[in-house]
Write an enzyme that holds these catalytic residues in place. Structure first.
Site, PDB file in Angstrom:
ATOM      1  N   SER A  61     -46.899  73.598  30.160  1.00 40.27           N
ATOM      2  CA  SER A  61     -46.622  73.960  31.983  1.00 40.27           C
ATOM      3  C   SER A  61     -45.941  74.576  32.140  1.00 40.27           C
ATOM      4  O   SER A  61     -45.054  75.472  32.254  1.00 40.27           O
ATOM      5  CB  SER A  61     -46.214  72.433  32.967  1.00 40.27           C
ATOM      6  OG  SER A  61     -45.845  73.435  33.721  1.00 40.27           O
TER       7      SER A  61
ATOM      8  N   LYS B 237     -51.393  59.776  26.164  1.00 44.07           N
ATOM      9  CA  LYS B 237     -50.977  61.106  27.130  1.00 44.07           C
ATOM     10  C   LYS B 237     -49.746  61.868  28.171  1.00 44.07           C
ATOM     11  O   LYS B 237     -49.402  60.528  28.658  1.00 44.07           O
ATOM     12  CB  LYS B 237     -52.319  61.933  27.120  1.00 44.07           C
ATOM     13  CG  LYS B 237     -52.329  63.253  27.104  1.00 44.07           C
ATOM     14  CD  LYS B 237     -53.300  64.047  27.789  1.00 44.07           C
ATOM     15  CE  LYS B 237     -53.879  65.338  28.110  1.00 44.07           C
ATOM     16  NZ  LYS B 237     -55.103  65.480  28.929  1.00 44.07           N
TER      17      LYS B 237
ATOM     18  N   HIS C 221     -47.430  67.737  37.026  1.00 37.56           N
ATOM     19  CA  HIS C 221     -47.792  67.792  37.972  1.00 37.56           C
ATOM     20  C   HIS C 221     -46.634  68.353  38.170  1.00 37.56           C
ATOM     21  O   HIS C 221     -46.105  67.764  39.811  1.00 37.56           O
ATOM     22  CB  HIS C 221     -48.313  66.331  38.963  1.00 37.56           C
ATOM     23  CG  HIS C 221     -49.668  66.669  39.465  1.00 37.56           C
ATOM     24  ND1 HIS C 221     -49.710  66.276  40.231  1.00 37.56           N
ATOM     25  CD2 HIS C 221     -50.483  67.334  38.373  1.00 37.56           C
ATOM     26  CE1 HIS C 221     -51.469  66.638  40.781  1.00 37.56           C
ATOM     27  NE2 HIS C 221     -52.156  67.359  39.271  1.00 37.56           N
ATOM     28  N   ASN C 222     -45.636  69.030  37.871  1.00 38.25           N
ATOM     29  CA  ASN C 222     -44.404  70.087  38.472  1.00 38.25           C
ATOM     30  C   ASN C 222     -45.443  70.820  39.699  1.00 38.25           C
ATOM     31  O   ASN C 222     -44.098  71.092  40.548  1.00 38.25           O
ATOM     32  CB  ASN C 222     -43.898  71.001  37.410  1.00 38.25           C
ATOM     33  CG  ASN C 222     -43.859  70.414  36.423  1.00 38.25           C
ATOM     34  OD1 ASN C 222     -43.410  69.453  36.055  1.00 38.25           O
ATOM     35  ND2 ASN C 222     -43.573  71.057  35.022  1.00 38.25           N
TER      36      ASN C 222
ATOM     37  N   ASP D 194     -62.857  62.423  34.089  1.00 36.08           N
ATOM     38  CA  ASP D 194     -62.631  62.773  35.110  1.00 36.08           C
ATOM     39  C   ASP D 194     -62.428  63.704  35.820  1.00 36.08           C
ATOM     40  O   ASP D 194     -62.764  65.106  34.899  1.00 36.08           O
ATOM     41  CB  ASP D 194     -61.378  62.140  34.988  1.00 36.08           C
ATOM     42  CG  ASP D 194     -60.264  62.662  34.271  1.00 36.08           C
ATOM     43  OD1 ASP D 194     -60.076  63.337  34.035  1.00 36.08           O
ATOM     44  OD2 ASP D 194     -59.178  63.341  35.568  1.00 36.08           O
TER      45      ASP D 194
ATOM     46  N   HIS E 275     -53.069  77.024  33.081  1.00 34.54           N
ATOM     47  CA  HIS E 275     -53.165  75.543  33.030  1.00 34.54           C
ATOM     48  C   HIS E 275     -54.810  74.758  32.405  1.00 34.54           C
ATOM     49  O   HIS E 275     -54.682  74.511  31.765  1.00 34.54           O
ATOM     50  CB  HIS E 275     -53.816  74.996  34.230  1.00 34.54           C
ATOM     51  CG  HIS E 275     -53.126  73.638  34.833  1.00 34.54           C
ATOM     52  ND1 HIS E 275     -52.074  72.965  34.797  1.00 34.54           N
ATOM     53  CD2 HIS E 275     -54.442  72.670  34.942  1.00 34.54           C
ATOM     54  CE1 HIS E 275     -52.215  71.588  35.238  1.00 34.54           C
ATOM     55  NE2 HIS E 275     -53.460  71.216  35.373  1.00 34.54           N
TER      56      HIS E 275
ATOM     57  N   GLU F 248     -60.268  70.149  43.678  1.00 32.87           N
ATOM     58  CA  GLU F 248     -60.137  69.136  43.269  1.00 32.87           C
ATOM     59  C   GLU F 248     -59.669  67.716  44.121  1.00 32.87           C
ATOM     60  O   GLU F 248     -58.491  67.194  43.687  1.00 32.87           O
ATOM     61  CB  GLU F 248     -59.205  69.932  42.141  1.00 32.87           C
ATOM     62  CG  GLU F 248     -58.382  71.244  41.665  1.00 32.87           C
ATOM     63  CD  GLU F 248     -57.584  71.454  40.933  1.00 32.87           C
ATOM     64  OE1 GLU F 248     -56.523  70.609  41.048  1.00 32.87           O
ATOM     65  OE2 GLU F 248     -58.159  72.474  40.212  1.00 32.87           O
TER      66      GLU F 248
ATOM     67  N   ARG G  74     -56.340  58.087  34.823  1.00 34.40           N
ATOM     68  CA  ARG G  74     -58.076  58.694  34.352  1.00 34.40           C
ATOM     69  C   ARG G  74     -57.913  58.676  33.183  1.00 34.40           C
ATOM     70  O   ARG G  74     -59.263  58.594  32.548  1.00 34.40           O
ATOM     71  CB  ARG G  74     -58.372  59.400  35.852  1.00 34.40           C
ATOM     72  CG  ARG G  74     -58.812  58.617  37.229  1.00 34.40           C
ATOM     73  CD  ARG G  74     -59.471  59.869  37.303  1.00 34.40           C
ATOM     74  NE  ARG G  74     -58.798  61.226  37.544  1.00 34.40           N
ATOM     75  CZ  ARG G  74     -57.952  61.645  39.064  1.00 34.40           C
ATOM     76  NH1 ARG G  74     -58.179  60.243  39.969  1.00 34.40           N
ATOM     77  NH2 ARG G  74     -57.460  62.933  39.087  1.00 34.40           N
TER      78      ARG G  74
END
Lengths: 743, 252
Positions: free
Chosen positions: A528, A83, A87-88, A260, A41, A304, A108
């Site tokens: 991803s 962008k 967020h699968n 961020d 990732h 996170e 962010r």
């Protein structure tokens, strides 16, 4: 805790490399740091060699890949910063929060660049809605996107949703954000200037999301539900405060850099900022605001928790920055400083717990050229023998079935939950074509589209990815936008399987070729991988988001016909191309055949024609032919207008004669657009099209209360507009009606 | 004239209200931070839409404690025109400046779409420029816009002609289908006893330019401009100059 590299998702070889780089055993904190930074990732270790081949430069490009987001020049001193990100995995485990924090993360990334976010889009994939678990995921994801975007006040202006079995256990949630910045005030995520203080601001750090990045780098199996603690919980109000406060801080010149804390949290932001600035960063985790007691340095570095930012401030300007955060009731805490030694040094109450060269975590992270092999299914799946399917259903019946297919049906149930009008810039609302937002600081507008027909990519990854780029670009051109930049979100299965890696490699090649041919630079994006459940991969889904520039915000086109009596003109040509079509899936349950052919030069000419024709007011509406083909596109051009249509088109020559009407009506040939034009100017449009080398055929007129389609003078579809519109507009709602009855 | 647009930390339609007042209408407008205690000599106050303090508790529940609200109350008591839009309306309810409360939409979902409302009262500062029964096409965007008050309170509101806006069909019928959120008696907006404080759930500031789909909302901003600046406008049956509110405003 004894350091266990395998439990950290690192291979033995990778662990050896760490030993060589450090010249010693890593501490447990260091092992954690390596594991997240070297995860797929964060490191792009499988994809990097392929991504390097993509076109990323162009005269308008102000920021290419490598920063928090890309940026292109839109004129008058302004930049579009944008962008897309996935967020699968979190969205499967916890749909609402997974999707919500995906939105939070991409927002962010945009304001971190000094841009005011003004639009969101999303590209979603789910299993069939007949499955109650899928409905729950679908409703949860939509509510999560709405909950976050609506609260923070950024309109969701468009997107796309697709359905296929393969996404049942692994939905795709790709979110796109666009912001506007002054071109000369773009902020970078850089740490520099020895002695400059490093500030932490935003939400306190908790134990949530530890190893989220590593989770996103593994397949799902039946223990995935146990990973729920690795999903974070979003707080859009905190993000709103951060957004406003950071933009205010950026107006001063007290800031050196900002990033961020997204995937890999404090770890990633610290080493990436140092690496970009060629500097080191030293922090003490005991100074980090914590929401739980007894957190270890390992947990703090890997958390996170959402809505947190890291800032490097010019020494001597601290009070000014702190005052702005105070105004917004945010507590900015100095947790360290910039050094000259290029190392990431983490202390806990003064004791060093991690000391790693930044480059070991970033530039020198492992890069793999993974083996690739063409999957066996390709040759088989590309063979399509229509004659073996028996006699096709009547066109009118197929037409109704396709209008009710969730991939085609109205998505009003979804976008009604999104605030798509806040900020009063939305010129074209969701469901009416590409999302179009005006840029109030200028006289221009931006058309935005995210697209990918994953069936095409599955059948031919190289061509399928080209078709995705062509479709997204055509969609913004249909609004009058000249495509000027792209961002990609590449959703694939397990890269350690050579067949998946081959799909990936071919798709990236195709995407690069199409973007080069259409002169659209890719300024960033996201990969991803490991989108698999119990060994079964999702359809390869390289989603592309494209930004189109409309020079005059007063000349924008939508999909819908505008005036009775206008001429309907088909730009492009119908061919015998049913491969990979919605028709085959809906009527025969097949994903089969070769995707439609694509001539990139002709595609580019078509888009130029659209942009010019819309700018000079000749083209009054434009709608791209995609899923469902010509007939569905014509119907969609009528919906929400109260205007019917009557057209006559030429028959397509087909290999299987019984499928002549079906191919003509529902084939999905590329580079076709249905436009409307004032009847008196039809000849002018045809001449302009021909000058661009595009076939233009006047096929009928707008008007009446029916949709009537003839092929060579023979009526094949004749449906009341109201009936067609009812089917199309209620198909998705119908899956949720029982819920409404309870409410 | 000058509009004050109050900015709570979670306001997100503040820029839109400002844009409508300043750039579309061409009047002066200023943002006023919620921690301020003065409205800076504004002639009209807008409480904009958004999620004032995150609204995780109840929409608008915390906003009434913001320092600026004391000044807004004073301004209203002196007869100054105050408009609460969406979250601003919810804040006015929570602050006790308008009666009633908001429930979740009966769909239990956030809803963003254009609706029709009819203007039932034209003797408020924000509707003096309207025709009675005028139908406006204006967007809503809320999850908690299901207005509720006890039956006797609603009866009183009706009797005092305090229901200013009602959800209707395009032809002006207040049917159940035209009611997007389940509000009691299709109430979309109301005013206080003195008629100078108006709250509504739909977003007039989002409907001020044809480019964004409708300019039916502009009339609210034009109305208050007329009310503040104009002369000869009939207000509550009295000419503009004779009305007690006029004095307060003219003194400024």
């Amino acid at each position: 805790m004894t350091p266990d590299p395998l439990a950290h998702g690192l291979s033995q070889e990778e662990y050896q490399r760490i030993l060589e780089m450090l010249g010693r055993e890593p501490t447990i904190t260091e092992l954690g740091i390596f594991s997240v930074m070297w995860s797929e990732h964060c490191s792009y270790k499988s994809s990097r060699v392929h991504l390097r081949t993509l076109p990323t430069t162009g005269t308008r490009v102000l920021q290419g890949p490598g920063e928090n987001a890309g940026a292109v020049d839109i004129g008058d001193g302004f930049a579009a910063v944008f962008k897309i990100e996935s967020h699968n995995h979190p969205s499967f485990i916890e749909p609402y929060q997974g999707a919500a924090t995906g939105v939070g993360g991409i927002i962010r990334d945009i304001f971190t660049m000094g841009a005011r976010p003004i639009a969101l889009l999303n590209s979603l994939r789910f299993g069939p809605l007949e499955d109650p678990l899928v409905r729950r995921t679908f409703a949860g994801v939509v509510a999560g996107i709405a909950g976050y975007g609506n609260s923070i006040g950024i309109p969701t202006v468009g997107g796309e949703i697709g359905f296929d079995e393969s996404y049942t256990g692994n939905p795709l949630v790709n979110v796109f954000c666009l912001g506007i910045a002054r071109a000369d005030e773009i902020i970078k995520g850089t740490a520099s200037g020895a002695g400059n203080p490093v500030y932490y601001v935003g939400a306190k750090t908790g134990r949530d999301g530890i190893h989220g990045a590593t989770m996103a780098s593994a397949e799902f199996d039946d223990t995935s539900a146990e990973k729920r603690p690795a999903v974070q919980v979003g707080d859009p109000f905190m993000e709103k405060l951060l957004l406003e406060a950071c933009l205010e801080v950026m107006k001063t010149d007290a800031l050196v850099g900002i990033q961020d804390m997204g995937a890999a949290g404090l770890t990633c932001s610290t080493c990436e900022m140092g690496s970009r600035g060629g500097a080191g960063v030293e922090i003490d985790v005991s100074l980090v605001p914590q929401r739980e007691t007894g957190m270890t340095p390992y947990e703090i570095m890997l958390s996170e928790s959402q809505e947190r930012m890291l800032l490097v401030v010019k020494r001597g300007r601290e009070a000014e920055v702190e005052r702005i955060f105070d105004k917004w009731d945010l507590h900015a805490v100095c947790i360290g400083h910039v050094t000259t030694d290029g190392r990431m040094r983490v202390k806990n109450h003064g004791d060093v717990v991690a000391d790693i060269p930044n480059t070991a975590l970033t530039d020198e992270a492992p890069v793999y050229r993974r083996p690739m092999a063409e999957p066996a299914y390709i040759a088989e799946a590309q063979r399509l023998d229509l004659a073996s399917l028996g006699a096709p259903a009547a066109p009118g019946q197929v037409f109704q079935r396709l209008l009710a297919s969730p991939s085609i049906a109205s998505k009003r149930w979804v976008y009604r939950q999104y605030d798509h009008m806040v900020r009063t810039n939305t010129l074209v609302c969701p469901g009416m074509g590409a999302g179009v937002v005006r840029v109030k600081e200028t006289t221009r507008a931006l058309a935005l589209s995210v697209d990918c027909n994953a069936r095409f990519v599955y059948l031919d990854p190289h061509l399928g990815a080209q078709l995705a780029v062509a479709e997204a670009a055509r969609n913004v051109a249909c609004a009058g936008g000249q495509p000027i930049g792209a961002t990609n979100c590449l959703n694939f299965g397990n890269p350690e399987r050579p067949e998946i890696m081959w799909q990936f490699g071919e798709a990236v090649k195709g995407m690069g070729a199409a973007c080069r041919a259409l002169a659209i630079p890719i300024t960033g994006g996201n990969v991803s991988l490991y989108n698999e459940t119990d060994g079964r991969a999702v359809l390869p889904t390289p989603t592309i988001g494209i930004v189109g520039l409309i020079e005059d915000a007063a000349t924008v086109a939508g999909r819908a016909f505008r005036t009775r009596g206008d001429a309907i003109v088909l730009l492009g040509e119908n061919h015998d191309e049913l491969g990979g079509s919605e028709y085959l899936t809906v009527m025969h349950g097949l994903v089969r055949g070769k995707p439609p052919a694509l001539d990139l030069a002709r595609e580019g000419a078509l888009q130029t024609l659209l942009v010019r024709g819309i700018a000079n007011g000749l083209i009054r509406s434009a709608h791209d032919c995609a899923e469902g083909g010509f007939a569905v596109t014509l119907a969609e051009s009528c919906f929400d207008t109260g205007l019917g249509a009557e057209v006559d088109v030429a028959a397509v020559e087909t290999a299987a004669p019984a499928f002549g009407d079906i191919a003509t009506l529902f084939g999905e040939s590329a580079s076709r657009v249905i436009v409307s034009v004032g009847a008196a100017r039809t000849a002018e449009l045809v001449a302009l099209a021909n000058a661009h080398g595009i076939t233009a055929t006047a096929i009928g007129l707008v008007g009446g209360d029916r949709i009537r389609i003839s092929i060579g003078g023979r009526s094949v579809i004749d449906t009341p507009l109201a009936e067609a519109e009812r089917i199309w507009s209620t198909a998705i709602d119908a899956h949720f009606e029982s819920r409404r009855a309870i409410a | 004239m000058k509009f004050a647009v109050v900015v709570f930390p979670g306001s997100n339609c503040d820029h839109d209200a400002y844009h409508a007042a300043k750039h579309v209408l061409g009047q002066d407008a200023e943002f006023v931070w919620h921690k301020e205690t003065s409205l800076g000599g504004a002639d009209a106050v807008i409480l904009p839409g958004g999620f004032a303090h995150g609204d995780y508790l109840r929409t608008g529940a915390i906003a009434r404690f913001s320092p600026i609200m004391a000044a807004v109350k004073r301004f209203a008591e002196e007869g100054g025109p105050v408009l609460g839009i969406c979250n601003g309306f919810q804040v006015l309810l929570e602050a006790g400046m308008l009666p009633g409360a908001m429930l979740r939409n009966r769909s239990v979902k956030f809803q963003c779409e254009h609706v029709h409302i009819s203007v039932e009262q034209t003797d408020t500062p924000f509707t003096v420029g309207c025709r009675r029964g005028q139908i406006l096409r204006i967007p809503i965007a809320h999850g908690e816009g299901n207005y509720y008050a006890e039956p006797d309170v609603v009866d009183r509101l009706e009797k005092n002609r305090q229901v200013v806006f009602r959800y209707t069909t395009a032809s002006g019928e207040a049917t159940d289908e035209a009611n997007p959120n389940g509000s009691v008696r299709n109430i979309a907006g109301l005013c206080n006893d003195a008629r100078n404080v108006v709250g509504l759930m739909p977003h007039p500031e989002r409907a001020c330019e044809l480019a964004v789909g409708s300019k039916d909302g502009l009339v609210l901003f034009e109305s208050v401009t007329k009310f503040v600046m104009g002369s000869g406008v009939i207000f509550r049956g009295q000419s503009r100059e004779d009305h007690p509110l006029a004095e307060t405003v003219l003194q400024k």
